[in-house]
Structures are given as structure tokens and as C-alpha cells.
Scaffold this motif. Sequence first.
Motif, PDB file in Angstrom:
ATOM      1  N   ASP B  26      -0.668   0.180   2.201  1.00 28.34           N
ATOM      2  CA  ASP B  26      -0.711  -0.944   3.388  1.00 28.34           C
ATOM      3  C   ASP B  26       0.412  -1.756   3.143  1.00 28.34           C
ATOM      4  O   ASP B  26       0.737  -2.453   4.156  1.00 28.34           O
ATOM      5  CB  ASP B  26      -1.959  -1.547   3.349  1.00 28.34           C
ATOM      6  CG  ASP B  26      -3.220  -1.071   3.857  1.00 28.34           C
ATOM      7  OD1 ASP B  26      -3.101   0.160   4.289  1.00 28.34           O
ATOM      8  OD2 ASP B  26      -4.469  -1.313   3.658  1.00 28.34           O
ATOM      9  N   THR B  29       5.553  -0.708   5.564  1.00 27.58           N
ATOM     10  CA  THR B  29       5.806  -0.597   7.021  1.00 27.58           C
ATOM     11  C   THR B  29       5.653   0.767   7.390  1.00 27.58           C
ATOM     12  O   THR B  29       5.988   1.640   6.579  1.00 27.58           O
ATOM     13  CB  THR B  29       6.742  -1.449   7.485  1.00 27.58           C
ATOM     14  OG1 THR B  29       7.960  -0.684   6.982  1.00 27.58           O
ATOM     15  CG2 THR B  29       6.810  -2.966   7.233  1.00 27.58           C
ATOM     16  N   ASP B  30       5.438   1.391   8.416  1.00 23.98           N
ATOM     17  CA  ASP B  30       5.708   2.582   8.849  1.00 23.98           C
ATOM     18  C   ASP B  30       7.007   3.055   8.701  1.00 23.98           C
ATOM     19  O   ASP B  30       7.210   4.242   8.199  1.00 23.98           O
ATOM     20  CB  ASP B  30       5.206   2.710  10.427  1.00 23.98           C
ATOM     21  CG  ASP B  30       3.871   2.811  10.584  1.00 23.98           C
ATOM     22  OD1 ASP B  30       2.749   2.535   9.851  1.00 23.98           O
ATOM     23  OD2 ASP B  30       3.566   2.562  11.954  1.00 23.98           O
ATOM     24  N   ALA B  89       1.810  11.714  12.112  1.00 27.31           N
ATOM     25  CA  ALA B  89       2.285  10.266  12.211  1.00 27.31           C
ATOM     26  C   ALA B  89       1.641   9.272  11.326  1.00 27.31           C
ATOM     27  O   ALA B  89       0.581   9.392  10.644  1.00 27.31           O
ATOM     28  CB  ALA B  89       1.766   9.830  13.632  1.00 27.31           C
ATOM     29  N   PRO B  90       2.436   8.223  10.807  1.00 27.42           N
ATOM     30  CA  PRO B  90       1.853   7.371   9.893  1.00 27.42           C
ATOM     31  C   PRO B  90       0.324   6.613  10.184  1.00 27.42           C
ATOM     32  O   PRO B  90      -0.238   6.673   9.282  1.00 27.42           O
ATOM     33  CB  PRO B  90       2.792   5.840   9.778  1.00 27.42           C
ATOM     34  CG  PRO B  90       4.150   6.766  10.344  1.00 27.42           C
ATOM     35  CD  PRO B  90       3.649   7.857  11.052  1.00 27.42           C
ATOM     36  N   ALA B  91       0.049   6.255  11.242  1.00 30.02           N
ATOM     37  CA  ALA B  91      -1.113   5.997  11.660  1.00 30.02           C
ATOM     38  C   ALA B  91      -2.211   6.763  11.390  1.00 30.02           C
ATOM     39  O   ALA B  91      -3.323   6.275  11.089  1.00 30.02           O
ATOM     40  CB  ALA B  91      -1.000   5.259  13.073  1.00 30.02           C
ATOM     41  N   LYS B  92      -1.997   8.042  11.721  1.00 31.51           N
ATOM     42  CA  LYS B  92      -2.926   9.288  11.499  1.00 31.51           C
ATOM     43  C   LYS B  92      -3.176   9.451  10.028  1.00 31.51           C
ATOM     44  O   LYS B  92      -4.265   9.555   9.788  1.00 31.51           O
ATOM     45  CB  LYS B  92      -2.134  10.407  12.099  1.00 31.51           C
ATOM     46  CG  LYS B  92      -2.989  11.805  11.771  1.00 31.51           C
ATOM     47  CD  LYS B  92      -4.331  12.171  12.496  1.00 31.51           C
ATOM     48  CE  LYS B  92      -4.560  13.713  11.961  1.00 31.51           C
ATOM     49  NZ  LYS B  92      -6.149  13.368  12.228  1.00 31.51           N
ATOM     50  N   ARG B  94      -2.634   7.078   7.620  1.00 31.65           N
ATOM     51  CA  ARG B  94      -3.465   6.131   7.084  1.00 31.65           C
ATOM     52  C   ARG B  94      -4.842   6.005   7.301  1.00 31.65           C
ATOM     53  O   ARG B  94      -5.636   5.763   6.592  1.00 31.65           O
ATOM     54  CB  ARG B  94      -2.822   4.811   7.715  1.00 31.65           C
ATOM     55  CG  ARG B  94      -1.301   4.295   7.218  1.00 31.65           C
ATOM     56  CD  ARG B  94      -0.949   3.208   7.859  1.00 31.65           C
ATOM     57  NE  ARG B  94       0.522   2.823   7.837  1.00 31.65           N
ATOM     58  CZ  ARG B  94       1.113   2.389   6.831  1.00 31.65           C
ATOM     59  NH1 ARG B  94       0.543   2.048   5.940  1.00 31.65           N
ATOM     60  NH2 ARG B  94       2.489   1.991   6.974  1.00 31.65           N
ATOM     61  N   ALA B  95      -5.185   6.616   8.508  1.00 29.07           N
ATOM     62  CA  ALA B  95      -6.608   6.587   8.927  1.00 29.07           C
ATOM     63  C   ALA B  95      -7.356   7.824   8.169  1.00 29.07           C
ATOM     64  O   ALA B  95      -8.619   7.696   7.559  1.00 29.07           O
ATOM     65  CB  ALA B  95      -6.789   6.861  10.359  1.00 29.07           C
TER      66      ALA B  95
END
Lengths: 159, 159
Positions: B26, B29-30, B89-92, B94-95
Motif C-alpha cells: 500500500d 503508488t501505482d 493492472a495494479p488495482a486488480k 492489489r484486490a
Amino acid sequence: METTAFLDLTLFNWESQVKRMTMTFDSFTDEELYLQVAPQRNRVIYILGHITAVHDMLLPLLGLGERMYPELDAYFITHPDDPEKELPAPAKLRACWKDVNATVLQHFRTLPPAAWLQKHTMVTQEEFEKEPHRNRYNVLLSRLTHISYHLGQLVLVNR
Amino acid sequence: METTAFLDLTLFNWESQVKRMTMTFDSFTDEELYLQVAPQRNRVIYILGHITAVHDMLLPLLGLGERMYPELDAYFITHPDDPEKELPAPAKLRACWKDVNATVLQHFRTLPPAAWLQKHTMVTQEEFEKEPHRNRYNVLLSRLTHISYHLGQLVLVNR
């Protein structure tokens, strides 16, 4: 279920990780010990001295005995790595690492299982009653992950 | 002496290390996820995907359930990092990391202590009789040190 199975497996893993670390240090020549794990980061020799001092500190921390090499702390605990500063010689540090781990392991093998659940020496009886996880076994787990933390760094050295 | 005290402490440490790793991911950053931990070494995003896939694999390995994100393996297990290759992708990622660890932890909390000493699914009954340490708990210890191995690398990122 055997009461000590979990402890036995953890000690087995401790021994494996220490062996793996020893093989890793042995794989570096004396000259290579002065390489940094990454730009501007600790040199291999600093990690060697640092982890030796940390394992040496297990002796008083777990109430097993006196420090063997307290003189390492000034180089590897209380000061960060500084490529300008002279450090103890590689041969000396390699010997300390093996010596400390042999002594620590001997104590680990003879410590009764129930003693692992007793408090370590840096916690008071009062604190321990509130936080009963602050025992010898928890220190063991913490130092087990500390070994692999530095192992992960040593594989990055560009040599 | 409480039979499960050692197991409980190890699970407590597992949870702490996963939390520490989550906080570390966390903190990037991306954009920073695309930095390498050292020159020519894995990018942070590769380590994120890799350790997520490894924890996801715990589900079938420990006989707890099906894989959640087997599609990660082609990127993060069977191929080394390649800065030229497009990754999820980063968001994917991280989830996925959070999702997998929540599921794994839920299983860990409900698995009876004796089950930790039973064989994992990648060892045959015959092999297990000869090498009884190849149980679920041993896998837990191995993955615990795997987390810290990569944590040690992530602190080296120059950002």
C-alpha cells in the motif's frame, strides 16, 4: 496429537534456514562480501555481522547465557553500514557466525518445550501477564523470519 | 502446557507478516509498483503478483479449496519478470492480494490443530510415512519465511 510437534517443526525450520544462510555467506568470496545488496544499501559483510550479533543477542534475551561477541554491536547494531568504516575481517566474522549459531542451536535443542512459552528477559512479569505472547517462542519465530528477510536481500547481489 | 500454544503463535505471526506486507504494498503508488527492487531484478508489481499466486496456491496445496486466481500463474509463477511484458493492472492485483489472504486466513482460523500435522496434498501417503514433517504446518512455516524474504527486498527499492 503430539504436544511438541509444532515446536519440533519450527526448530527444524530454524536449523534449515541457518544452514541456508551459512551456504549463502560461504558462496561469497571475501572480496564479494564488500558488495552492496543494492545501490546505497548494506554490504553483504554488514548483513553477516548484523545477523551474527542479532543471534548472539538471543543468548541473554532468551535467558540462555552471556553474549559471546558483544563487540560486534558497535559495528553492526548501533551504527548503520558505512562503506568508509573499517569492519572486523571476513574470516573473523564467518567464524563468529558459525560459533554463535552452534551455541544457540545447542541451547534450543535442550530447552524444555514448556520453557519456550515462558517470558523472555526483556519483558516484565507484569507486562507478560497482559501480553502472554511475548514468550521465547515468539522471539524464535521473529528471528526465523529475520533470517529470510536478509536471505531475500543477499540473492540480489550483482556478482 | 497448552497443546495449541505454538500453533496459535505461528498463526498470530502469519497474520502480522501478511499485514506488514499489505502495508508495504500500500505504501507504493501505482507508478512506483513498476520500480525494480534492485537493478535487473524483479519489479515490485511482479513480487505483488507472485506472492498473491503463491498464497492462492495454498488453497489446493493444503486441501482447503479451489484456486481463486489461477490466471496469475502465467504472469508470476511460470515466467520470470520481464519489463517488456504487460501485466494485470495494479488495482486488480492489489484486490487479489487482499482477497486471497482474507480467504486463506479464514481457513487457517478454522482448521483444527491436528489437521495441521496431516500431510499436504502434494505428498503421497507413502512418502508422508517416511517424511512425516511434510505436513500442512511445515508449509505454513515455509510460506511465513517466504513473506519476509520478499519484504526484505521491498525495503531496498529506491524511491
